[in-house]
Scaffold this motif. Sequence first.
Motif, PDB file in Angstrom:
ATOM      1  N   PHE A 259      26.468  50.102  39.447  1.00 17.91           N
ATOM      2  CA  PHE A 259      25.920  49.506  40.664  1.00 17.91           C
ATOM      3  C   PHE A 259      25.435  50.683  41.500  1.00 17.91           C
ATOM      4  CE2 PHE A 259      29.271  46.521  39.291  1.00 17.91           C
ATOM      5  CZ  PHE A 259      28.474  45.407  39.056  1.00 17.91           C
TER       6      PHE A 259
ATOM      7  N   ALA B 259      31.002  50.983  37.365  1.00 15.73           N
ATOM      8  CA  ALA B 259      32.096  50.002  37.369  1.00 15.73           C
ATOM      9  C   ALA B 259      32.764  49.943  35.995  1.00 15.73           C
ATOM     10  CB  ALA B 259      31.568  48.632  37.765  1.00 15.73           C
TER      11      ALA B 259
ATOM     12  N   PHE C 178      27.316  54.034  41.237  1.00  9.74           N
ATOM     13  CA  PHE C 178      28.733  53.791  40.950  1.00  9.74           C
ATOM     14  C   PHE C 178      28.915  53.165  39.574  1.00  9.74           C
ATOM     15  CE2 PHE C 178      32.520  51.166  40.970  1.00  9.74           C
ATOM     16  CZ  PHE C 178      33.472  52.103  41.338  1.00  9.74           C
TER      17      PHE C 178
ATOM     18  N   PRO D  80      44.332  48.032  38.583  1.00  8.31           N
ATOM     19  CA  PRO D  80      44.195  48.027  40.040  1.00  8.31           C
ATOM     20  C   PRO D  80      42.861  47.452  40.508  1.00  8.31           C
ATOM     21  CG  PRO D  80      44.068  50.275  39.158  1.00  8.31           C
ATOM     22  CD  PRO D  80      44.452  49.385  38.025  1.00  8.31           C
ATOM     23  N   ASN D  81      42.775  47.116  41.783  1.00  9.33           N
ATOM     24  CA  ASN D  81      41.518  46.640  42.356  1.00  9.33           C
ATOM     25  C   ASN D  81      40.429  47.668  42.114  1.00  9.33           C
ATOM     26  OD1 ASN D  81      42.314  44.148  43.375  1.00  9.33           O
ATOM     27  ND2 ASN D  81      43.158  45.085  45.227  1.00  9.33           N
ATOM     28  N   GLY D  82      39.242  47.176  41.714  1.00  9.34           N
ATOM     29  CA  GLY D  82      38.124  48.077  41.474  1.00  9.34           C
ATOM     30  C   GLY D  82      38.100  48.670  40.079  1.00  9.34           C
ATOM     31  N   ALA D  83      39.068  48.285  39.222  1.00 10.34           N
ATOM     32  CA  ALA D  83      39.153  48.859  37.870  1.00 10.34           C
ATOM     33  C   ALA D  83      38.003  48.416  36.972  1.00 10.34           C
ATOM     34  CB  ALA D  83      40.490  48.488  37.228  1.00 10.34           C
ATOM     35  N   GLY D  84      37.389  47.272  37.303  1.00  8.79           N
ATOM     36  CA  GLY D  84      36.271  46.785  36.489  1.00  8.79           C
ATOM     37  C   GLY D  84      36.538  45.465  35.780  1.00  8.79           C
ATOM     38  N   LYS D  85      37.648  44.819  36.102  1.00  9.32           N
ATOM     39  CA  LYS D  85      38.043  43.591  35.400  1.00  9.32           C
ATOM     40  C   LYS D  85      36.995  42.480  35.581  1.00  9.32           C
ATOM     41  CE  LYS D  85      41.869  43.288  37.801  1.00  9.32           C
ATOM     42  NZ  LYS D  85      41.739  44.470  38.698  1.00  9.32           N
ATOM     43  N   THR D  86      36.626  42.231  36.833  1.00 10.33           N
ATOM     44  CA  THR D  86      35.645  41.170  37.105  1.00 10.33           C
ATOM     45  C   THR D  86      34.289  41.532  36.513  1.00 10.33           C
ATOM     46  OG1 THR D  86      36.815  40.665  39.137  1.00 10.33           O
ATOM     47  CG2 THR D  86      34.608  39.755  38.931  1.00 10.33           C
ATOM     48  N   THR D  87      33.936  42.815  36.592  1.00 12.93           N
ATOM     49  CA  THR D  87      32.658  43.258  36.025  1.00 12.93           C
ATOM     50  C   THR D  87      32.622  42.980  34.519  1.00 12.93           C
ATOM     51  OG1 THR D  87      32.486  44.963  37.725  1.00 12.93           O
ATOM     52  CG2 THR D  87      31.103  45.234  35.763  1.00 12.93           C
TER      53      THR D  87
HETATM   54  P1  ADP Z   1      38.288  44.461  39.661  1.00 13.44           P
HETATM   55  O1  ADP Z   1      37.906  43.100  39.249  1.00 13.44           O
HETATM   56  O2  ADP Z   1      39.071  45.201  38.621  1.00 13.44           O
HETATM   57  O3  ADP Z   1      38.966  44.525  41.003  1.00 13.44           O
HETATM   58  P2  ADP Z   1      35.452  44.842  39.883  1.00 13.44           P
HETATM   59  O4  ADP Z   1      34.915  44.678  38.521  1.00 13.44           O
HETATM   60  O5  ADP Z   1      35.331  43.687  40.821  1.00 13.44           O
HETATM   61  O6  ADP Z   1      36.962  45.336  39.822  1.00 13.44           O
HETATM   62  O7  ADP Z   1      34.737  46.056  40.605  1.00 13.44           O
HETATM   63  C1  ADP Z   1      34.638  47.352  40.067  1.00 13.44           C
HETATM   64  C2  ADP Z   1      33.914  48.202  41.064  1.00 13.44           C
HETATM   65  O8  ADP Z   1      32.542  47.861  41.071  1.00 13.44           O
HETATM   66  C3  ADP Z   1      34.437  48.024  42.480  1.00 13.44           C
HETATM   67  O9  ADP Z   1      34.549  49.296  43.083  1.00 13.44           O
HETATM   68  C4  ADP Z   1      33.376  47.204  43.149  1.00 13.44           C
HETATM   69  O10 ADP Z   1      33.253  47.545  44.521  1.00 13.44           O
HETATM   70  C5  ADP Z   1      32.125  47.549  42.371  1.00 13.44           C
HETATM   71  N1  ADP Z   1      31.209  46.410  42.304  1.00 13.44           N
HETATM   72  C6  ADP Z   1      31.435  45.254  41.660  1.00 13.44           C
HETATM   73  N2  ADP Z   1      30.373  44.435  41.752  1.00 13.44           N
HETATM   74  C7  ADP Z   1      29.449  45.082  42.505  1.00 13.44           C
HETATM   75  C8  ADP Z   1      28.132  44.783  42.965  1.00 13.44           C
HETATM   76  N3  ADP Z   1      27.548  43.621  42.678  1.00 13.44           N
HETATM   77  N4  ADP Z   1      27.510  45.729  43.717  1.00 13.44           N
HETATM   78  C9  ADP Z   1      28.087  46.895  43.999  1.00 13.44           C
HETATM   79  N5  ADP Z   1      29.308  47.251  43.580  1.00 13.44           N
HETATM   80  C10 ADP Z   1      29.984  46.372  42.858  1.00 13.44           C
END
Ligand code: ADP
Length: 236
Positions: free
Chosen positions: A14, A19, A17, A38-45
């Motif tokens: 992103f 992810a 950054f 942890p939060n921000g690890a990339g799970k949702t991504t």
């Molecule tokens: P998790 O689910 O493990 O908490 P995420 O996958 O949500 O982590 O996010 C990983 C990193 O990518 C985070 O630092 C988040 O801020 C960043 N991120 C996720 N989606 C976006 C986006 N659409 N734009 C910018 N940064 C993003």
Amino acid sequence: MTVAVLVEGLTVEFGRFRALNDLSLAIDYGEVRGVVGPNGAGKTTLLDVISGVSRAKAGRVLFDETMELTRASEAEIARSGVRRKFQKPSVFEALTVRDNVAIGLGAKPGADGPEKVARMLETVGLTSEADRLAGELAHGQKQWLEIAMVVVAEPKVLMLDEPVAGLTDEETERTAALVKALRSPGRAIIVVEHDMDFVERISDRVTVLHEGRTLFEGSMARARADAAVVDVYLGR
Ligand code: ADP
């Protein structure tokens, strides 16, 4: 045996950054895989890329060792049997519970549609609520309804995003039993969740992500004893 989801060298950015950073992992059919970290690890991504919501900068994701999900649209991915339940319940509140599940069958429900819906309601324990409006359900029941809406289409890959967030202990218990009931030899289940006791109960293996990479892969019991995992995640 065919791998259900094969992630190879996956990098997602992103802006500047990263992810996900050259991530590789394999999830088998029949498996329940917990994805934690942890939060921000990339799970949702990771779930976003598998479901076609986010695009990869490099690497690829294969479904069933043949279909390149990193080149497919969200609709194609869903149609191929790769389905996700998002974290926030998004049921149709003004429709009955039964009709919500029927919607999950899609445009061509088939003659056995009503029977499939009834069986699905039984599986998620909502048979007695079938004729109520979905908007009247408790939070936990909405989560189960949404799982039913996804599972009635018989997905081969089922992704659950924080399925027990905000649930009571009893609801969490029931959700664990439900996930176990949904496992099947022809299905891979991927669960992103922060409740480690829940993850331990349902998963065969966990993948611990940290800064877009795999920090650990193995059983939850072994993850709890891993110094690096304790340091970046469990110890906090
Ligand atoms: P998790 O689910 O493990 O908490 P995420 O996958 O949500 O982590 O996010 C990983 C990193 O990518 C985070 O630092 C988040 O801020 C960043 N991120 C996720 N989606 C976006 C986006 N659409 N734009 C910018 N940064 C993003």
